[in-house]
Enzyme design. Structure first.
Site, PDB file in Angstrom:
ATOM      1  N   ALA A  83      52.880  11.657   2.020  1.00 39.83           N
ATOM      2  CA  ALA A  83      51.913  12.737   1.569  1.00 39.83           C
ATOM      3  C   ALA A  83      52.162  13.618   0.371  1.00 39.83           C
ATOM      4  O   ALA A  83      53.781  13.989   0.383  1.00 39.83           O
ATOM      5  CB  ALA A  83      51.475  13.326   2.831  1.00 39.83           C
ATOM      6  N   SER A 127      60.790  10.036  -6.438  1.00 38.62           N
ATOM      7  CA  SER A 127      59.903   9.300  -7.555  1.00 38.62           C
ATOM      8  C   SER A 127      60.776   9.309  -8.901  1.00 38.62           C
ATOM      9  O   SER A 127      61.701  10.117  -9.136  1.00 38.62           O
ATOM     10  CB  SER A 127      58.819  10.340  -7.768  1.00 38.62           C
ATOM     11  OG  SER A 127      58.207  10.048  -9.189  1.00 38.62           O
ATOM     12  N   GLU A 129      59.900   9.786 -11.644  1.00 34.70           N
ATOM     13  CA  GLU A 129      59.395  11.151 -12.339  1.00 34.70           C
ATOM     14  C   GLU A 129      60.510  12.042 -12.414  1.00 34.70           C
ATOM     15  O   GLU A 129      60.656  12.840 -13.393  1.00 34.70           O
ATOM     16  CB  GLU A 129      58.106  11.738 -11.746  1.00 34.70           C
ATOM     17  CG  GLU A 129      56.816  11.194 -12.300  1.00 34.70           C
ATOM     18  CD  GLU A 129      56.528  11.329 -13.738  1.00 34.70           C
ATOM     19  OE1 GLU A 129      56.548  12.432 -14.395  1.00 34.70           O
ATOM     20  OE2 GLU A 129      56.422  10.318 -14.412  1.00 34.70           O
ATOM     21  N   TYR A 151      55.167  18.811 -10.774  1.00 31.87           N
ATOM     22  CA  TYR A 151      55.253  17.418  -9.744  1.00 31.87           C
ATOM     23  C   TYR A 151      56.727  17.035  -9.679  1.00 31.87           C
ATOM     24  O   TYR A 151      57.154  16.914  -8.436  1.00 31.87           O
ATOM     25  CB  TYR A 151      54.480  16.414 -10.050  1.00 31.87           C
ATOM     26  CG  TYR A 151      54.386  15.016  -9.250  1.00 31.87           C
ATOM     27  CD1 TYR A 151      54.066  14.920  -8.138  1.00 31.87           C
ATOM     28  CD2 TYR A 151      55.267  14.279  -9.980  1.00 31.87           C
ATOM     29  CE1 TYR A 151      54.209  13.829  -7.531  1.00 31.87           C
ATOM     30  CE2 TYR A 151      55.627  12.698  -9.111  1.00 31.87           C
ATOM     31  CZ  TYR A 151      55.019  12.879  -7.991  1.00 31.87           C
ATOM     32  OH  TYR A 151      55.234  11.807  -7.216  1.00 31.87           O
TER      33      TYR A 151
END
Ligand code: NDP
Ligand code: GDR
Length: 340
Positions: A83, A127, A129, A151
């Site tokens: 999530a 991630s 990222e 994020y």
């Protein structure tokens, strides 16, 4: 029968992971946050034919009491924390929410496991990222991080908390540093699905053009079905660890457009427009992963090529729009293009 608890079960990866685990004989439980659109929330699970085979529990990742009660009741052997507020672009508009859900939410889940089921094996969805402004041209588990968005900063916090709970409390916590992975179930705000949806609408005469942001950015794209297998493999190892999961091939948005439009015999340059409003305040220009460790230790390798995935996504979007055309007038609100 082993038992798994998945947060983010209604998302792309949650749906594919549910199907994967059910095929291996798991009892699959998921955290379901309350929505006014409850009738459509299970769409991805339904699309894969598994909605009625998973057990959903009402709760929210940022509500420790609900998460704790669910972990207590389910007593999972494996916990997959998927999530998140996962859309990078939105994280500049909602930095506090992103920090709370994507960052702190991980620690809420870790705490629930530490208190109620410390023997469970825990997977954190980290991630690529986190590499952001890349410090090495090809990224591995040893590449330094340089996050470029709220994020990515939140994911980095969650990543290090996962490592910290392993080292501090001896919990079995593994973190998968997954590069971009897509599928027909990808959210429509992400660029690959926005493109394949746009291709389908243009091909069927429902739209004339597609507006995108930075066409030069490059991503290492794999298929979600392959990547959930890597998540599971990580939790089957004797020792918890961190792994990069990637294909090792980096492709630009423009090249992705060429593939997707080419799939239906169109030249992308005639249809794609750019809008500076879709550029990001700080961009991750290129990502290119090296999954040697996952290949050697987990025996993991991607099974699907980018070309096969693009074809699957375009075909799925064509089928969706054809089905809608047969029941809805083409001017219906449901056919409006995504603005992400
Ligand atoms: P999605 O955006 O498709 O799914 C996100 C899920 O999180 C949804 O089920 C969503 O529920 C749920 N969620 C969001 N907020 C809360 C909350 N407060 N409480 C409970 N559930 C919540 O993401 P993906 O499936 O693509 O990705 C899964 C995870 O992997 C994410 O953490 C993402 O950041 C990470 N990741 C993804 C990559 C990718 O390329 N897909 C690559 C690397 C990491 P709802 O359906 O109600 O919105
Ligand atoms: P990303 O995925 O930010 O890599 O995060 P996204 O598909 O949103 O962007 C990829 C690249 O495409 C460029 N781009 C556009 N992006 C979107 N969304 N819309 C556009 O119109 C557009 N035009 C160009 C972006 O600038 C960017 O460079 C995804 C998410 O799944 C994260 O949760 C996950 O952690 C990472 O992948 C790995």
């Amino acid at each position: 029968m082993p038992t798994a608890l998945i947060t983010g079960i209604t998302g792309q990866d949650g749906a594919y992971l549910s199907k994967f685990l059910l095929q291996r004989g798991y009892a699959v439980h998921g955290l379901l946050r309350r929505s006014a659109s409850a009738d459509v929330i299970g769409e991805r699970l339904r699309w894969l034919g598994v909605l009625d085979r998973v057990t959903l529990h009402d709760g929210d990742l940022v509500d420790l009491s609900s998460v704790l009660r669910i972990v207590q009741a389910v007593q999972p052997d494996e916990v997959y924390n998927l999530a998140a507020q996962s859309f990078v672009h939105a994280s500049w508009q909602q930095p506090l929410l992103t920090g709370t859900v994507t960052g702190l939410g991980n620690v809420i889940m870790l705490e629930a496991v530490r208190i109620a089921r410390p023997q469970a094996r825990f997977y954190q969805a980290s991630s690529s990222e986190m590499f952001g402004k890349i410090q090495q041209s090809v990224q591995t588990e040893r590449t330094p991080f340089y996050p470029r968005s709220p994020y990515a900063v939140a994911k980095l916090y969650a990543h290090w908390m996962t490592v910290n709970y392993r080292e501090s409390f001896g919990l079995y916590t593994s973190s998968g540093i997954l590069f971009n992975h897509e599928s027909p179930l990808r959210g429509i705000e992400f660029v690959t699905r926005k493109i394949t949806d746009g291709v389908a609408r243009i091909k069927l005469g429902l739209a004339r053009e597609l507006t995108l942001g930075n066409l030069e950015a490059k991503r290492d794209w794999g298929h979600a079905a392959d990547y959930v297998r890597a998540m599971w493999l990580m939790l089957q190892q004797d020792q918890p660890d961190d792994y990069v999961v990637a294909t090792g091939r980096s492709t630009s948005i423009a090249e992705f457009c060429a593939m997707a439009f080419g799939q239906v015999g169109l030249d992308w340059r005639e249809y794609v427009r750019t809008d500076a409003g879709l550029l990001r305040p700080a961009e991750v220009q290129v990502l290119h992963g090296d999954a040697s460790k996952a290949r050697e230790r987990l025996g993991w390798a991607p099974s699907m090529t980018l070309e096969e995935m693009v074809a699957e996504m375009v075909d799925a979007d064509l089928a969706r729009h054809r089905a809608r055309i047969s029941v809805v007038q083409p001017t219906g609100a449901s056919l409006r293009p995504a603005q992400a």
